[in-house]
Motif scaffolding. Structure first.
Motif, mmCIF file in Angstrom:
data_model
loop_
_atom_site.group_PDB
_atom_site.id
_atom_site.type_symbol
_atom_site.label_atom_id
_atom_site.label_comp_id
_atom_site.label_asym_id
_atom_site.label_seq_id
_atom_site.Cartn_x
_atom_site.Cartn_y
_atom_site.Cartn_z
ATOM 1 N N ALA A 45 0.864 -1.196 0.000
ATOM 2 C CA ALA A 45 0.000 0.000 0.000
ATOM 3 C C ALA A 45 0.895 1.238 0.000
ATOM 4 C CB ALA A 45 -0.925 -0.028 1.213
ATOM 5 N N PHE A 46 1.435 1.543 -1.169
ATOM 6 C CA PHE A 46 2.393 2.641 -1.283
ATOM 7 C C PHE A 46 1.727 3.982 -1.022
ATOM 8 C CE2 PHE A 46 3.991 -0.703 -4.105
ATOM 9 C CZ PHE A 46 5.240 -0.879 -3.555
ATOM 10 N N PRO A 47 2.488 4.950 -0.518
ATOM 11 C CA PRO A 47 1.938 6.305 -0.435
ATOM 12 C C PRO A 47 1.615 6.801 -1.847
ATOM 13 C CG PRO A 47 4.313 6.305 0.020
ATOM 14 C CD PRO A 47 3.876 4.873 -0.054
ATOM 15 N N VAL A 48 0.770 7.817 -1.919
ATOM 16 C CA VAL A 48 0.280 8.274 -3.225
ATOM 17 C C VAL A 48 1.412 8.538 -4.211
ATOM 18 C CG1 VAL A 48 -0.844 10.240 -4.357
ATOM 19 C CG2 VAL A 48 -1.943 9.112 -2.404
ATOM 20 N N GLN B 218 -2.768 5.891 -8.872
ATOM 21 C CA GLN B 218 -3.068 6.689 -7.679
ATOM 22 C C GLN B 218 -4.562 6.798 -7.409
ATOM 23 O OE1 GLN B 218 -0.741 9.798 -9.429
ATOM 24 N NE2 GLN B 218 0.822 9.683 -7.812
ATOM 25 N N ALA B 219 -5.345 6.805 -8.482
ATOM 26 C CA ALA B 219 -6.803 6.899 -8.304
ATOM 27 C C ALA B 219 -7.488 6.150 -9.434
ATOM 28 C CB ALA B 219 -7.249 8.358 -8.306
ATOM 29 N N ARG B 220 -8.604 5.502 -9.099
ATOM 30 C CA ARG B 220 -9.382 4.797 -10.115
ATOM 31 C C ARG B 220 -10.802 5.353 -10.115
ATOM 32 N NH1 ARG B 220 -8.942 -1.461 -10.579
ATOM 33 N NH2 ARG B 220 -7.177 -0.729 -11.823
ATOM 34 N N VAL B 221 -11.263 5.709 -11.302
ATOM 35 C CA VAL B 221 -12.625 6.215 -11.450
ATOM 36 C C VAL B 221 -13.552 5.025 -11.689
ATOM 37 C CG1 VAL B 221 -14.108 7.806 -12.723
ATOM 38 C CG2 VAL B 221 -11.658 8.301 -12.486
ATOM 39 N N ILE B 222 -14.650 4.979 -10.920
ATOM 40 C CA ILE B 222 -15.592 3.865 -11.035
ATOM 41 C C ILE B 222 -16.994 4.410 -11.305
ATOM 42 C CG2 ILE B 222 -16.609 1.875 -9.843
ATOM 43 C CD1 ILE B 222 -14.023 1.679 -8.204
ATOM 44 N N LYS C 200 -4.480 -2.265 -4.158
ATOM 45 C CA LYS C 200 -3.958 -1.257 -3.215
ATOM 46 C C LYS C 200 -3.913 0.131 -3.836
ATOM 47 C CE LYS C 200 -2.009 -4.887 -0.781
ATOM 48 N NZ LYS C 200 -2.210 -5.439 0.467
ATOM 49 N N ILE C 201 -4.901 0.445 -4.660
ATOM 50 C CA ILE C 201 -4.996 1.780 -5.252
ATOM 51 C C ILE C 201 -5.489 2.741 -4.175
ATOM 52 C CG2 ILE C 201 -6.208 3.152 -6.999
ATOM 53 C CD1 ILE C 201 -6.272 0.536 -8.704
ATOM 54 N N PRO C 202 -4.764 3.838 -3.925
ATOM 55 C CA PRO C 202 -5.124 4.704 -2.788
ATOM 56 C C PRO C 202 -6.567 5.234 -2.838
ATOM 57 C CG PRO C 202 -2.963 5.308 -3.634
ATOM 58 C CD PRO C 202 -3.506 4.261 -4.566
ATOM 59 N N LEU D 59 -11.307 5.137 0.255
ATOM 60 C CA LEU D 59 -9.897 4.787 0.405
ATOM 61 C C LEU D 59 -9.733 3.273 0.296
ATOM 62 C CD1 LEU D 59 -8.919 7.014 3.459
ATOM 63 C CD2 LEU D 59 -8.801 7.558 1.025
ATOM 64 N N ARG D 60 -8.499 2.833 0.003
ATOM 65 C CA ARG D 60 -8.252 1.383 -0.121
ATOM 66 C C ARG D 60 -8.481 0.670 1.205
ATOM 67 N NH1 ARG D 60 -1.993 2.677 -1.508
ATOM 68 N NH2 ARG D 60 -1.677 3.998 0.300
ATOM 69 N N SER D 61 -8.404 1.430 2.311
ATOM 70 C CA SER D 61 -8.644 0.830 3.630
ATOM 71 C C SER D 61 -10.111 0.473 3.813
ATOM 72 C CB SER D 61 -8.233 1.814 4.722
ATOM 73 O OG SER D 61 -9.041 2.979 4.618
ATOM 74 N N GLY D 62 -10.968 0.975 2.909
ATOM 75 C CA GLY D 62 -12.398 0.730 3.051
ATOM 76 C C GLY D 62 -13.108 1.957 3.580
ATOM 77 N N LYS D 63 -12.333 2.916 4.054
ATOM 78 C CA LYS D 63 -12.944 4.121 4.623
ATOM 79 C C LYS D 63 -13.598 4.951 3.517
ATOM 80 C CE LYS D 63 -11.952 7.907 7.705
ATOM 81 N NZ LYS D 63 -10.961 8.692 8.413
#
Ligand SMILES: [Zn+2]
Ligand SMILES: [Zn+2]
Length: 661
Positions: A546-549, A555-559, A610-612, A631-635
């Motif tokens: 889970a690398f920093p940005v 870095q970001a995925r559009v869904i 692990k996309i931020p 966030l990738r953490s689920g938050k």
């Protein structure tokens, strides 16, 4: 202190200073029983005049004595050694004909090396473990015998235990050896061991099978090693197994595969990684970081070829000093060329290509240089140990009076990188030559001493903590290694800094002094970010993928939630793609998941990669010009205007610091 052997009694001094008198030949077990029934039960072994002893071994003279119970740290190593014996017993019971070799206690556990023609399989481990528990439960008593060396050799040879016989054969002639019995099974061993197999307890587990060589030498017979772990109680074992699980989760080879960072191909060769697009992002970001920091420090970049003629390496003394680390030469038009093991000689030629006045010094030449070094195939491991690598290299050519300050600047550069990456567990090791093996080093004692003084002064002035390591120095000068501990507890050398007094002679590296005459230079070799291969392996484990940005491949995925949000999703993608980033190699790295799948699955996929950031957009977000950020953490960060998100991710990329959530 010792009483004469004829004395009928011995005086035992306990750790609290109390003394007790016993008949000669008293055992630790009897002494423990005399002190109290609780201790009699808990006692596992004793320490007699500072030496660990079996609890059943008779004490023949006055002694200081300490009783070791499960609570004592010393018990742990003994538990492991005892468990190793039980492992060997179990294996020989289940696989007749298997020969035993050695089985020591190690950090976190033990292993035993066996000679057996057929390979052990992972399915064998539970069977062996079950047998071990049977042996422990059987409570087999231990006893110790002392045999003349020659009897022991003949005995083990007759049993078909060639390796044991060979081991005993390496003990000096005429000496006696101790043999430990657990029931009928017995082994050559220095001891000590517990009074019976039941004393081990049940907090043990076999962990893996690996290859090994007899006496650790690849020229010898191949053996099979079974590893296990053993602890004082179940709680300790559980904590350790949890740690192992965490290690497996963070294993850079596993994450490297899952995140498609790098791969290997048998068609290319072992130890020669192929960096995939995602992994290349990490390399480029690290190189860009280095470029920026080195620019501030006055370095200039160069580019040099991966090969050079044989004569260059004789001049640099890599031949003959380092030939075991180099590959066989290539013949080009009848001349021998070598794949370079280091970049130094090429850089020295660049320094030497022009004249340098004292005013220009120091000259700092940097290159992310590709090198090739021989590593035994058994030593290769993912990106951690490879045969081809790219190094964050530079050489600083300075006057003697500048060497200390330049060295300190290099140490500070390391610290800046480590702070940025949140690496806290590191220390420096000052590697000194082994003065008894000076033939391995360039034999210039005065220069060695002078270089050492400079390095020591730099270390002391910098205030960084360091330890000394004898015999670890490079052949051309003392060095400072940066030792780093990964998140999963493995420690290794991540970078090396050397002070070189030899290159000035071998490459005739000089500067023109104020006096108009030529003066020798000192060369500092440094590589704070190590090699891309090892540093990336470290970072993967450090961040668990889970690398920093700023380092994240995507870095970001559009869904988009539905087709109706498709156009807006494309607009979000383009806005991010075009957003100016004043720091970072090119721009933001974004993609879109427009597949015809359920949103939950798309979110799950992005999390596994692990996309931020996941930017979920539907018709409502489209109407309001917003994005729903996860966030990738689920938050869930909720919905925010697109500009707000762009500002946030830009800031993270540019400062190389993630916003805390
Ligand atoms: Zn043993
Ligand atoms: Zn170098």
């Amino acid at each position: 202190m010792s009483a004469p052997l004829s004395a009928p009694n011995v005086t035992i001094t306990l750790p609290d200073g109390k003394t007790m008198t016993f008949a000669r030949g008293v055992t630790g077990a009897e002494i423990a029983a005399a002190i109290g029934p609780g201790l009699a039960k808990a006692a596992l072994a004793v320490e007699v005049d500072g030496q660990e002893w079996d609890i059943f071994r008779p004490i023949q003279a006055d002694a200081r004595l300490k009783i070791i119970t499960r609570k004592d740290a010393e018990a742990l190593e003994m538990i492991r050694h005892d468990t190793a014996h039980v492992l060997a017993m179990a294996v020989q019971a289940l696989f007749p004909g298997t020969q035993v070799t050695i089985g020591p206690a190690i950090d976190d556990g033990f292993y035993y090396d066996f000679a057996r023609n057929e390979p052990f399989t992972p399915e064998d481990l539970p069977k062996i473990e079950a047998k071990m528990r049977e042996i422990v439960k059987a409570d087999l008593p231990t006893h110790r015998e002392v045999w003349p060396r020659d009897k022991a050799i003949a005995h083990f040879r007759d049993m078909g235990e060639q390796y044991k016989a060979e081991l005993i054969g390496s003990i000096p002639e005429g000496e006696e050896v101790s043999i430990y019995f657990h029931g009928d099974w017995h082994d050559l061993c220095r001891g000590p061991h517990f009074a019976s197999t039941a004393k081990i307890g049940d907090a043990f587990k076999l962990t893996k099978i690996a290859g090994a060589y007899w006496r650790g030498d690849a020229k010898n017979a191949q053996l099979q090693r079974i590893y296990g772990t053993a602890w004082r109680d179940q709680k300790e074992l559980d904590a350790y197994l949890l740690k192992l699980e965490e290690q497996e989760k963070r294993d850079h080879r596993k994450i490297g595969r899952e995140l498609e960072l790098f791969t290997f191909s048998p068609d290319v060769g072992a130890g020669l990684p192929l960096w995939m697009p995602n992994g290349m992002v990490i390399r480029q970001e690290l190189e860009f970081l280095a470029l920026q920091e080195e620019r501030k420090e006055g370095y200039r970049r160069v580019a040099t070829p991966h090969i050079a003629k044989e004569a260059l390496y004789y001049r640099s003394r890599h031949l003959p000093y380092y030939n075991e680390g180099m590959y066989s030469p290539l013949d080009i038009d009848g001349e021998n060329y070598y794949l370079r093991p280091m970049n130094c000689p090429h850089h020295h030629l660049i320094f030497g290509a022009t004249r340098h006045s004292y005013r220009e010094m120091p000259i700092r030449i940097a290159e992310y240089g590709q090198d090739y070094r021989y590593e035994a195939s058994g030593g290769l491991s993912g990106l951690m140990r490879v045969r081809g690598f790219c190094m964050n290299d530079a050489h600083i050519y300075c006057r003697y009076d500048q060497a200390k300050d330049e060295f300190i600047r290099v140490l500070r550069l390391h610290a800046r990188y480590y702070d940025l990456l949140g690496i806290k567990e590191y220390y420096m090791r000052l590697s000194l030559p082994d003065m008894n093996k000076l033939d391995k080093y360039v034999d210039e004692p005065d220069k060695w001493v002078a270089a050492l003084e400079i390095i020591k002064a730099a270390m002391d002035e910098s205030g960084y903590r360091y330890v000394e390591g004898k015999g670890e120095a490079a052949f051309y000068g003392p060095k400072i290694d940066f030792m780093i501990k990964s998140a999963i507890g493995t420690e290794y050398t991540i970078s090396t800094n050397q002070l070189d007094f030899l290159a000035t002679q071998t490459f005739d590296l000089k500067y023109i002094g104020e006096d108009g005459a030529e003066h020798p230079v000192y060369v500092i070799h440094r590589a704070p970010l190590g090699t891309h291969e090892r540093f990336t392996a470290f970072l993967i484990e450090h961040f668990a993928g889970a690398f920093p940005v700023w380092l994240a491949p995507v870095q970001a995925r559009v869904i988009p939630i539905s087709d109706k949000a498709g156009n807006y999703a494309q607009k979000v993608l383009k806005t991010l793609f075009d957003a100016p980033v004043t720091n970072g190699t090119a721009g933001l790295r974004v993609d879109i998941d427009a597949a015809n799948e359920r949103m939950q699955k798309k979110i799950r996929d992005a999390q596994l990669q692990k996309i931020p950031y996941m930017l979920v957009v539907g018709e409502r977000e489209a109407a309001e010009g917003k994005v729903a950020v996860r966030l990738r953490s689920g938050k869930d960060l909720g919905t925010m205007p697109l500009e707000t998100f762009v500002a946030r991710i830009r800031q993270e990329a540019e400062t190389r610091q993630d916003v805390a959530d």
